[in-house]
Design a protein around this motif. Structure first.
Motif, PDB file in Angstrom:
ATOM      1  N   VAL A  40      36.563  25.379  30.304  1.00 38.64           N
ATOM      2  CA  VAL A  40      37.540  25.944  31.233  1.00 38.64           C
ATOM      3  C   VAL A  40      38.233  27.156  30.609  1.00 38.64           C
ATOM      4  CG1 VAL A  40      39.729  25.506  32.446  1.00 38.64           C
ATOM      5  CG2 VAL A  40      37.894  23.801  32.509  1.00 38.64           C
ATOM      6  N   GLN A  41      38.609  27.036  29.343  1.00 39.84           N
ATOM      7  CA  GLN A  41      39.259  28.161  28.659  1.00 39.84           C
ATOM      8  C   GLN A  41      38.321  29.371  28.579  1.00 39.84           C
ATOM      9  OE1 GLN A  41      40.494  26.172  25.048  1.00 39.84           O
ATOM     10  NE2 GLN A  41      42.524  25.752  25.871  1.00 39.84           N
ATOM     11  N   LYS A  42      37.051  29.138  28.250  1.00 37.33           N
ATOM     12  CA  LYS A  42      36.087  30.240  28.181  1.00 37.33           C
ATOM     13  C   LYS A  42      35.903  30.900  29.543  1.00 37.33           C
ATOM     14  CE  LYS A  42      32.992  29.443  24.319  1.00 37.33           C
ATOM     15  NZ  LYS A  42      31.605  29.191  23.934  1.00 37.33           N
ATOM     16  N   GLN A  47      36.625  35.499  33.163  1.00 34.63           N
ATOM     17  CA  GLN A  47      37.102  36.071  34.422  1.00 34.63           C
ATOM     18  C   GLN A  47      37.992  37.286  34.144  1.00 34.63           C
ATOM     19  OE1 GLN A  47      40.248  36.356  36.152  1.00 34.63           O
ATOM     20  NE2 GLN A  47      39.089  37.312  37.804  1.00 34.63           N
ATOM     21  N   LYS A  48      38.822  37.217  33.112  1.00 33.33           N
ATOM     22  CA  LYS A  48      39.688  38.351  32.766  1.00 33.33           C
ATOM     23  C   LYS A  48      38.837  39.564  32.381  1.00 33.33           C
ATOM     24  CE  LYS A  48      43.524  35.508  31.182  1.00 33.33           C
ATOM     25  NZ  LYS A  48      44.254  35.020  30.009  1.00 33.33           N
ATOM     26  N   LYS A  49      37.772  39.332  31.600  1.00 31.40           N
ATOM     27  CA  LYS A  49      36.888  40.434  31.215  1.00 31.40           C
ATOM     28  C   LYS A  49      36.174  40.997  32.435  1.00 31.40           C
ATOM     29  CE  LYS A  49      35.997  38.890  26.495  1.00 31.40           C
ATOM     30  NZ  LYS A  49      34.998  38.349  25.577  1.00 31.40           N
ATOM     31  N   TRP A  50      35.714  40.110  33.317  1.00 35.72           N
ATOM     32  CA  TRP A  50      35.003  40.542  34.528  1.00 35.72           C
ATOM     33  C   TRP A  50      35.918  41.403  35.397  1.00 35.72           C
ATOM     34  CZ3 TRP A  50      30.207  40.881  36.163  1.00 35.72           C
ATOM     35  CH2 TRP A  50      29.936  41.019  37.521  1.00 35.72           C
ATOM     36  N   LYS A  51      37.175  40.999  35.527  1.00 37.02           N
ATOM     37  CA  LYS A  51      38.139  41.737  36.330  1.00 37.02           C
ATOM     38  C   LYS A  51      38.320  43.169  35.808  1.00 37.02           C
ATOM     39  CE  LYS A  51      42.574  41.255  35.889  1.00 37.02           C
ATOM     40  NZ  LYS A  51      43.933  40.767  35.814  1.00 37.02           N
ATOM     41  N   ASP A  52      38.231  43.327  34.504  1.00 43.69           N
ATOM     42  CA  ASP A  52      38.403  44.638  33.879  1.00 43.69           C
ATOM     43  C   ASP A  52      37.105  45.448  33.789  1.00 43.69           C
ATOM     44  OD1 ASP A  52      41.108  44.139  33.553  1.00 43.69           O
ATOM     45  OD2 ASP A  52      40.864  43.317  31.541  1.00 43.69           O
ATOM     46  N   THR A  53      36.005  44.869  34.222  1.00 45.16           N
ATOM     47  CA  THR A  53      34.711  45.551  34.190  1.00 45.16           C
ATOM     48  C   THR A  53      34.620  46.501  35.381  1.00 45.16           C
ATOM     49  OG1 THR A  53      33.692  43.618  33.157  1.00 45.16           O
ATOM     50  CG2 THR A  53      32.201  45.184  34.199  1.00 45.16           C
ATOM     51  N   PRO A  54      34.245  47.747  35.142  1.00 43.15           N
ATOM     52  CA  PRO A  54      34.131  48.710  36.257  1.00 43.15           C
ATOM     53  C   PRO A  54      33.157  48.207  37.323  1.00 43.15           C
ATOM     54  CG  PRO A  54      33.892  49.825  34.137  1.00 43.15           C
ATOM     55  CD  PRO A  54      33.899  48.348  33.852  1.00 43.15           C
ATOM     56  N   ILE A  55      33.456  48.542  38.563  1.00 41.72           N
ATOM     57  CA  ILE A  55      32.648  48.083  39.693  1.00 41.72           C
ATOM     58  C   ILE A  55      31.186  48.509  39.560  1.00 41.72           C
ATOM     59  CG2 ILE A  55      33.138  50.015  41.241  1.00 41.72           C
ATOM     60  CD1 ILE A  55      32.984  46.360  42.318  1.00 41.72           C
TER      61      ILE A  55
END
Length: 86
Positions: A40-42, A47-55
């Protein structure tokens, strides 16, 4: 996560019974409490990294996934058939 701490430390395994023939298709090991919390922690970190990944990069990753998925469609179809019965 709080409910996990109330469960047994070793959850064991579960058998997947295929509706195709009623036989055990696979035995899957279940995660223990420590492993489940780490997963769950991973996933929160990912998700935080994905959110910051350019579209544009997310689009490429998704397109690559679709290519890999369709390349293995026969294998995936068999797996789904054995687990779902259709």
């Amino acid at each position: 996560l709080h409910s996990l701490s109330k469960r047994k430390k070793n959850m064991g395994s579960v058998q997947i019974i295929s509706p195709v023939d009623g036989k055990v298709y696979k035995t899957v090991q279940l995660s223990n409490e420590k492993e489940a919390i780490a997963i769950v922690q991973k996933s929160h970190e990912a998700q935080k990294k994905w959110k910051d990944t350019p579209i544009s990069k997310r689009k490429k990753i998704c397109q690559d996934f679709v290519k890999c998925f369709t390349a293995k469609r026969e294998e995936i179809a068999k797996e789904l058939t054995m687990q779902m019965g259709r």
